[in-house]
Design a protein around this motif. Structure first.
Motif, short mmCIF file in Angstrom:
data_model
loop_
_atom_site.label_atom_id
_atom_site.label_comp_id
_atom_site.label_asym_id
_atom_site.label_seq_id
_atom_site.Cartn_x
_atom_site.Cartn_y
_atom_site.Cartn_z
N GLY A 168 0.79 -1.23 0.00
CA GLY A 168 0.00 0.00 0.00
C GLY A 168 0.82 1.28 0.00
O GLY A 168 0.27 2.37 -0.08
N ASP A 169 2.17 1.17 0.09
CA ASP A 169 3.00 2.39 0.04
C ASP A 169 2.96 3.00 -1.35
O ASP A 169 2.79 2.29 -2.35
N ILE A 170 3.20 4.32 -1.39
CA ILE A 170 3.29 5.00 -2.70
C ILE A 170 4.76 5.29 -2.99
O ILE A 170 5.46 5.88 -2.16
N LEU A 171 5.22 4.84 -4.16
CA LEU A 171 6.62 5.01 -4.54
C LEU A 171 6.70 5.82 -5.83
O LEU A 171 6.10 5.44 -6.83
N ILE A 172 7.46 6.93 -5.79
CA ILE A 172 7.65 7.72 -7.02
C ILE A 172 8.97 7.27 -7.63
O ILE A 172 9.97 7.08 -6.92
#
Ligand SMILES: Cc1ncc(COP(=O)(O)O)c(C=O)c1O
Length: 362
Positions: A84-88
């Motif tokens: 569920g983490d957001i990674l750019i």
């Protein structure tokens, strides 16, 4: 890599469109998230970015972005990891490329933290818009353009920097059939082929349209001087697997240095493959096809990551390539890269940047 979000002023939308979006059926590039970031440059300095509801900008028709194409942009993605983490993916590198593009059009330097921390603040607010990992990703479009109203041809005095984002569906491009053209060129020495001004794209449309009308997906661009050396494919960098060696054209000023190109080169070397960045002519391509050395060809770019090419056409030569199932390099490098981007495998290169979303927001 983890860094704290620097908060910028935020005006939240009163009318979120989030609940109307069908995340199991996302189109490419026509649905925009609730908010956007805007920063203004005037009187020789930048004002702090603000985050506002996504919507139209009211601008005079004479701005030099419209008249003379004083406009540059970037494209990058954020992914949601299985937890569920957001990674750019590589935002600092995109920020630097945006400034290289702006520098070429005599534009002022954009503070890198407007781009990176601004994006982080925007994604913290619009975190729900990043699709679940199996549904797709969030495409991010930073755009930097003149709002100078003088119709003199001159470097502009006033600019806007805007970031907007769109959720896009999982993108598995079918293997491509491409037309090598010498009717038009995309870039030439001393031009702007190695950066991303808006004006690089409109002149390619007629060639792409002709290729599509002839039954191909994209054009392969040759160099502007001799029309012999392969440069790019559509809006992607291009790679060839010849025997046990992977070849891609070098960055000598007419080719855009893609983030995916750079990442793929790193991963190919990690896989102990021999990699050559060198000029590769269409004659050498035809020769390699005739003698059976040409095993794979693929394009790289943010939208599709790695797109396999199954057929190249040049004048009366039709070059068919082995089936994707028989390929070892393109599919492997794609999988490794996608796994790093989406947090399925650890990122040893510091390419992915985590966006902090408070526990209550998850
Ligand atoms: C002309 C051109 N070449 C190559 C690329 C691939 O670059 P990236 O890997 O950074 O998406 C792009 C996309 O930005 C492009 O517009």
């Amino acid at each position: 890599m983890r860094a704290s979000a620097e908060p910028f002023a935020v005006e939240r939308t009163q009318r979120s469109r989030f609940s109307t979006i069908d995340f199991s059926n996302l189109p490419f590039g026509t649905l925009f998230s609730d908010h956007m970031l805007i920063a203004e440059y005037r009187d020789g300095r930048w004002r702090e970015p603000k985050i506002k509801p996504y919507g139209p900008l009211t601008l005079p028709p004479n701005i030099s972005a419209l008249q003379y194409g004083i406009s540059v942009f970037e494209g990058l993605k954020a992914h949601r990891s299985p937890s569920g983490d957001i990674l750019i993916f590589r935002p600092h590198d995109n920020a630097r490329r945006l400034n290289r593009s702006g520098g070429r059009l005599a534009m002022p330097v954009l503070p890198e933290h407007f781009f990176v921390e601004g994006l982080r603040t925007l994604l913290t607010l619009d975190h729900q818009w990043v699709p679940k990992s199996e549904q797709g990703s969030l495409y991010i479009r930073p755009t930097f353009f003149s709002v100078d109203t003088s119709i003199r041809v001159k470097p502009a005095d006033e600019y806007l920097f805007v970031i907007f984002t769109c959720p896009i569906g999982a993108y598995f491009s079918a293997p491509l059939e491409v037309l090598i053209t010498d009717d038009y060129v995309r870039a030439f020495p001393g031009g702007t082929g190695d950066v991303k001004p808006a004006g690089n794209y409109a002149p390619t449309l007629i060639a792409e349209q002709n290729a599509r009308n002839a039954g191909f997906h994209h054009v392969v661009w040759l160099d502007g001087m001799e029309r012999r050396f392969i440069e790019e494919c559509g809006v992607m960098n291009i790679f060839f697997v010849l025997g046990d060696c992977v070849v891609t054209p070098p960055l000598t000023g007419t080719i855009l240095g893609g983030m995916i190109r750079d990442s793929v080169l790193t991963l190919l070397r990690e896989m102990n493959l021999r990699v050559e960045e060198r000029k590769f002519s269409v004659d050498e391509l035809c020769e390699a096809h005739s003698n059976g050395a040409l095993r794979e060809c693929f394009g790289t770019g943010t939208a599709a990551t790695v797109s396999h090419i199954r057929r190249l056409h040049y004048k009366d030569r039709d070059l068919k390539l082995p089936d994707i199932e028989q390929r070892t390099v393109g599919p492997r490098v794609r999988e490794r890269l996608v796994n790093i981007m989406t947090g399925r495998e650890p990122d040893p290169y510091g390419w992915t940047e985590l966006v902090e979303v408070s526990a209550s927001a998850h």
